[in-house]
Design a protein around this motif. Structure first.
Motif, PDB file in Angstrom:
ATOM      1  N   CYS A 266       0.943  -1.100   0.121  1.00  0.00           N
ATOM      2  CA  CYS A 266       0.046  -0.108  -0.314  1.00  0.00           C
ATOM      3  C   CYS A 266       0.692   1.240  -0.087  1.00  0.00           C
ATOM      4  O   CYS A 266       1.750   1.377   1.059  1.00  0.00           O
ATOM      5  CB  CYS A 266      -1.033   0.024   1.260  1.00  0.00           C
ATOM      6  N   PRO A 267       0.657   2.218  -1.063  1.00  0.00           N
ATOM      7  CA  PRO A 267       1.583   3.258  -1.105  1.00  0.00           C
ATOM      8  C   PRO A 267       1.470   4.379   0.193  1.00  0.00           C
ATOM      9  O   PRO A 267       2.277   4.988   0.504  1.00  0.00           O
ATOM     10  CB  PRO A 267       1.054   4.002  -2.491  1.00  0.00           C
ATOM     11  N   TRP A 268      -0.028   4.232   0.720  1.00  0.00           N
ATOM     12  CA  TRP A 268      -0.324   4.916   1.859  1.00  0.00           C
ATOM     13  C   TRP A 268       0.640   4.443   3.070  1.00  0.00           C
ATOM     14  O   TRP A 268       0.934   5.540   3.911  1.00  0.00           O
ATOM     15  CB  TRP A 268      -1.667   4.987   2.144  1.00  0.00           C
ATOM     16  N   ASP A 269       0.891   3.088   3.215  1.00  0.00           N
ATOM     17  CA  ASP A 269       1.725   2.982   4.248  1.00  0.00           C
ATOM     18  C   ASP A 269       3.016   3.469   4.338  1.00  0.00           C
ATOM     19  O   ASP A 269       3.716   3.894   5.187  1.00  0.00           O
ATOM     20  CB  ASP A 269       1.749   1.281   4.292  1.00  0.00           C
ATOM     21  N   SER A 270       3.566   3.115   2.908  1.00  0.00           N
ATOM     22  CA  SER A 270       5.024   3.786   2.600  1.00  0.00           C
ATOM     23  C   SER A 270       5.325   5.402   2.900  1.00  0.00           C
ATOM     24  O   SER A 270       6.097   5.761   3.396  1.00  0.00           O
ATOM     25  CB  SER A 270       5.414   3.365   1.209  1.00  0.00           C
ATOM     26  N   GLN A 271       4.098   6.061   2.504  1.00  0.00           N
ATOM     27  CA  GLN A 271       4.283   7.385   2.828  1.00  0.00           C
ATOM     28  C   GLN A 271       4.264   7.735   4.399  1.00  0.00           C
ATOM     29  O   GLN A 271       4.668   8.762   4.722  1.00  0.00           O
ATOM     30  CB  GLN A 271       3.037   8.053   2.084  1.00  0.00           C
TER      31      GLN A 271
END
Length: 301
Positions: A266-271
């Motif tokens: 999930c990109p949101w987790d990385s962000q």
């Protein structure tokens, strides 16, 4: 009969408190990766990282003990005090990371499906991984600069913080490459440039200190480091403002984690990870700037 040891061997390298800590590091490190390699097992990137940490730290620790015991470090073109202090801090960070990752991904209380023997080996390896972190942290505590003491730069709070800053930057880079969508906006690309620039300069500062080449520079190294740290604080302040806005503001990103986002992809987790460690590094640079006003640099120790 005359002793053949005499001045040729430095027994304090293994009998002093720091020497004892290094012997324990060697013992715990060897035990940890032996347990994992024999029966505990490892897989995927997480397990490979843990094995790399334990074998790498073991190899460098053996090298340090051998060099100090035989005085061979005097033949190396290194600032030995800076090198050992930097490695101790790096090994502490790496070993605590491995001590958290390995049990998190590989240890379970039930025997099924791996079997009780494998489970027991993994638990034992996790225990020794924790002990390994403790003895590396003990070396950092024993060798750190005391108030009023003239010592190697990497043994000071500012020098140790340089290692932590670089390590945190590596965590940020790891999250960036994990589908963080950092190329979506010019503003987030600026943040990546900030992380990269500060990381490179910090590594250069550490490299010059460890190699003992600071005295050969045509500019005052210590003043330049303080100026750079001030600049890094300003750069990280900009990233600490820009990154959350362009990732979590509803106009540009998502303030909440998307419900259909796959776990681990999930990109949101990385962000979110990047945002958290941006603030961590900002705090580290602020503390570094405060301490760098109070230290004296010594190039060769």
């Amino acid at each position: 009969m005359e002793s053949t040891g005499g001045p040729y061997l430095n027994t304090a390298a293994v009998t002093s408190p720091v020497g004892t800590a290094r012997l324990l590091q060697m013992t715990f490190g060897c035990t940890t990766f032996s347990l994992v390699a024999h029966q505990g097992g490892f897989s995927a990137a997480y397990g490979t990282f843990c094995m790399f940490v334990w074998t790498f730290c073991f190899a460098v620790t053996v090298f340090i003990i051998a060099c100090e015991f035989t005085h061979l470090h005097s033949c190396l073109s290194l600032s030995w005090g800076n090198f050992t202090a930097a490695f101790a801090m790096l090994a502490t960070l790496m070993s605590v990371t491995a001590a958290v990752i390995y049990p998190l991904y590989f240890v379970q209380l039930d025997c099924y499906p791996i079997g009780c023997e494998v489970r027991d080996f993994r638990i034992a390896a996790s225990v020794f991984a924790g002990l390994l972190f403790i003895v590396y942290a003990a070396e950092v505590f024993l060798t750190r600069a005391k108030p009023g003491q003239v010592t190697s730069y990497m043994a000071t709070v500012s020098g140790l913080l340089k290692i932590v800053q670089a390590f945190v930057a590596c965590i940020i880079f790891g999250a960036l490459v994990n589908d963080s969508q950092h190329g979506k906006y010019v503003a987030t690309q600026w943040c990546v440039a900030v992380y990269s620039f500060c990381f490179v300069v910090t590594v250069v500062v550490v490299a010059f200190s460890v190699t003992g080449k600071t005295a050969l520079l045509w500019f005052p190294f210590e003043r330049s480091v303080v100026i750079y740290t001030f600049g890094a604080v300003l750069l990280y302040v900009s990233a600490a403002v820009i990154w959350p806005v362009f990732c979590f503001d509803s106009k540009y990103g998502s303030p909440r984690r998307p419900g259909l986002c796959a776990k681990g992809r999930c990109p949101w987790d990385s962000q979110l990870v990047i945002a958290i460690f941006t603030y961590v590094n900002l705090l580290l640079y602020v503390v570094d700037l405060a301490y760098s006003q109070r230290i004296r640099f010594v190039s060769h120790l």
